[in-house]
Design a protein around this motif. Structure first.
Motif, PDB file in Angstrom:
ATOM      1  N   GLU A 496       0.626  -0.725   0.099  1.00  0.00           N
ATOM      2  CA  GLU A 496       0.068   0.293   0.016  1.00  0.00           C
ATOM      3  C   GLU A 496       0.776   0.921   0.175  1.00  0.00           C
ATOM      4  OE1 GLU A 496      -2.540  -0.303   3.324  1.00  0.00           O
ATOM      5  OE2 GLU A 496      -4.237  -1.404   1.751  1.00  0.00           O
ATOM      6  N   SER A 497       1.451   1.238   0.714  1.00  0.00           N
ATOM      7  CA  SER A 497       2.695   2.640   0.629  1.00  0.00           C
ATOM      8  C   SER A 497       3.416   2.633  -0.898  1.00  0.00           C
ATOM      9  CB  SER A 497       4.186   2.024   1.898  1.00  0.00           C
ATOM     10  OG  SER A 497       4.851   1.004   1.213  1.00  0.00           O
ATOM     11  N   ILE A 500       1.002   4.170  -3.149  1.00  0.00           N
ATOM     12  CA  ILE A 500       0.676   5.455  -3.058  1.00  0.00           C
ATOM     13  C   ILE A 500       1.453   6.462  -3.779  1.00  0.00           C
ATOM     14  CG2 ILE A 500       0.371   7.782  -1.549  1.00  0.00           C
ATOM     15  CD1 ILE A 500      -0.164   5.878   0.880  1.00  0.00           C
TER      16      ILE A 500
END
Length: 554
Positions: A496-497, A500
């Motif tokens: 998820e990081s 982004i």
């Protein structure tokens, strides 16, 4: 003399008037004296006016003489100046004739050199294209082949610039707007100049400020020419430190900043650097050489495209060139995106006759066309073409112009007289406008200058033969890891990081974040190495899909 004559004449005239009066009063002394005194006063007054009139006449005459003398003098000077101008004009005409002769010699030299360079360069461009599409090329050599391909294409463009330099100076050249693979252009610049910078011991970085569109509309050749000139100068005049290319995009305007820590430019030279043949005179510039035309051409091209180029520099601290260009983003269909991945065509096999006296040039076209399913036949001369045409009956003829004996234009004329209706595509190193006109007038259907771009060649062939091309299907899905693959998939929080950064198109931030994750989580090196390769290739869409698929399988 004039005054005396007038004085006597006036005295006689007045004496006649007063003579009768004086005779009538001669016995009357009082009246006689009165009339005589009156006569003297009037005569004296008239003498004053006569003196003034005489003086005015004399001055007027003298002025007229002086004016005539001055006019004569000026006329003589003017005649002498005209004679000198005639001499100067004669010398100027001689200089013009010498310049025209030198220009014709230059044009012949450029024409001959252009022709000699185009033929071997055609092989370089063609085989670079073939290698770039060869799936057997090792992955670690793919980037080198891509660089070879783009560099050879740029060299081809430079040859065109040599022939078009007069048009560039007169700002009469035409811009060729087309769809640009923006990420590919940036990737090529980054790889090319990172190698150059590394060889000089410099640090090169490409910084993408915000999300860039994949496809934009503009003149790729001219945009690349501007950036290559500026980046080359930055590396040339930076003895140590770094060179950066920063790209930002907003509302259809691309902003490029070329930042270096080099020798800088003195304030008194900033206003002159865009003038033709201007070079830096700073002692820190070292032995850097050049024609002094790079910045001039870059400024001219930028302004013709409606853009703006500015410079900010401090001596011994570095220079920043900023270029703003209108490059509107465009939507490109899937078929347009795959124009470099043709593997064949639908329908019956088509026959193409190659007519060129150089075996290497025919072999290049064979290597490009035969793998796509075309039947290829060859002719080494115009006479050989006429001999084979009836037997082979090709669907398309690709012909060179310069051949011993019967050249390409004469051969075309003969073919049309024989009522051969097959499309004829001229592929020649003779790339002047006169050659194109002569070829079309002889009956040719199309013209491509050497070195040819294989994509352009296939596009013309597809147009004249009305082909439906077959493309390679995108293969990026196969690299997406799943739960059964040997590559360990990172946990959801790490993915998820990364997502982004990918979502906003910040490739620089994603690269830095992935490197940090590889340090702290070495067990996922395989997966993150795949992401880094995608970042290097600027495949933003593919990165998002890989991360999304991995997140589902995590």
């Amino acid at each position: 003399m004039l005054f005396s004559f007038l004085a006597v004449l006036t005295g006689i005239f007045i004496s006649i008037i007063y003579y009768q009066d004086l005779l009538a009063t001669k016995n009357n002394h009082g009246s006689f004296d009165l009339i005589f005194n009156n006569f003297l006063k009037i005569y004296a007054s008239l003498l004053v006016f006569l003196g003034l009139g005489t003086w005015w006449i004399i001055l007027n005459e003298e002025s007229r003489k002086v004016a005539l003398e001055e006019t004569h003098k000026q006329t003589q000077l003017l005649l002498e100046e005209i004679a000198e101008h005639q001499k100067t004009d004669s010398k100027l005409q001689d200089a013009i004739r010498m310049a025209e002769a030198a220009n014709q010699a230059k044009s012949r030299f450029l024409s001959n050199m252009s022709h000699e360079i185009r033929s071997p360069l055609n092989s370089i461009v063609g085989y670079a294209h073939i290698l770039n599409q060869d799936p057997k090329i090792p992955a670690h050599r793919k980037q080198a082949v891509e660089t070879l391909k783009r560099s050879s294409e740029h060299l081809s463009d430079l040859i065109e610039d040599i022939l078009d330099i007069a048009k560039i100076e007169a700002r009469k050249f035409d811009l060729k707007y087309q769809t640009i693979d923006f990420s590919s252009l940036i990737r090529h610049l980054e790889h090319t100049f990172s190698v150059q910078a590394e060889s000089k011991g410099l640090l090169f970085s490409c910084i993408v400020v915000n999300r860039l569109p994949r496809w934009v509309r503009g003149d790729e050749k001219r945009v690349g020419q501007i950036l290559i000139n500026l980046l080359s100068n930055a590396i040339k005049f930076t003895p140590n430190g770094s060179v950066s290319l920063k790209i930002a995009y907003s509302a259809g305007v691309a902003t490029f900043q070329i930042i270096d820590t080099g020798v800088g430019i003195a304030p008194d030279q900033l206003q002159q650097i865009f003038q033709p043949f201007t070079r830096l005179t700073s002692a820190n510039a070292g032995n850097a050489v050049g024609s002094g035309l790079g910045l001039t051409i870059s400024k001219t091209l930028t302004e013709v495209m409606g853009g703006e180029i500015t410079v900010d520099s401090k001596l011994a601290q570095g220079t920043t060139f900023s270029v703003k260009l209108l490059l509107p983003s465009v939507h490109v269909s899937a078929s347009e995106k795959r124009d470099d991945t043709i593997i064949g065509y639908q329908g019956s096999r088509r026959k193409i006759l190659l007519v060129d006296d150089q075996k290497s040039q025919r072999q290049l076209l064979i290597d490009i066309l035969e793998p796509l399913g075309f039947i290829i036949c060859e002719a080494s001369s115009g006479e050989n073409c006429l001999f084979k045409i009836m037997r082979e009956r090709p669907d398309l003829i690709i012909m060179d112009i310069s051949m011993p004996g019967l050249n390409g234009i004469d051969t075309t004329s003969q073919l049309r007289k024989l009522e051969i209706s097959s499309p004829i595509l001229i592929v020649s190193a003779n790339a002047y406008a006169d050659d194109r006109v002569a070829a079309i007038n002889a009956g040719c259907n199309d013209f491509l200058p050497k070195p040819i771009n294989p994509t352009d060649l296939l596009d013309r062939i597809g147009t004249w033969l009305n082909l439906d091309w077959i493309y390679i299907q995108p293969q990026f899905e196969s690299v997406i890891p799943d739960a059964q693959s040997d590559i360990a998939i990172p946990p959801e929080d790490l993915l998820e990081s990364c997502e982004i950064f990918a979502r906003i198109g910040d490739m620089l931030g994603l690269k830095s974040h992935v490197l940090n994750l590889m340090t702290s989580h070495p067990e996922y090196d395989g997966f993150f190495q795949t992401i880094l390769e995608m970042i290097k290739a600027f495949k933003v869409t593919e990165i998002r899909q890989i991360l999304a698929a991995a997140n589902r399988n995590a």
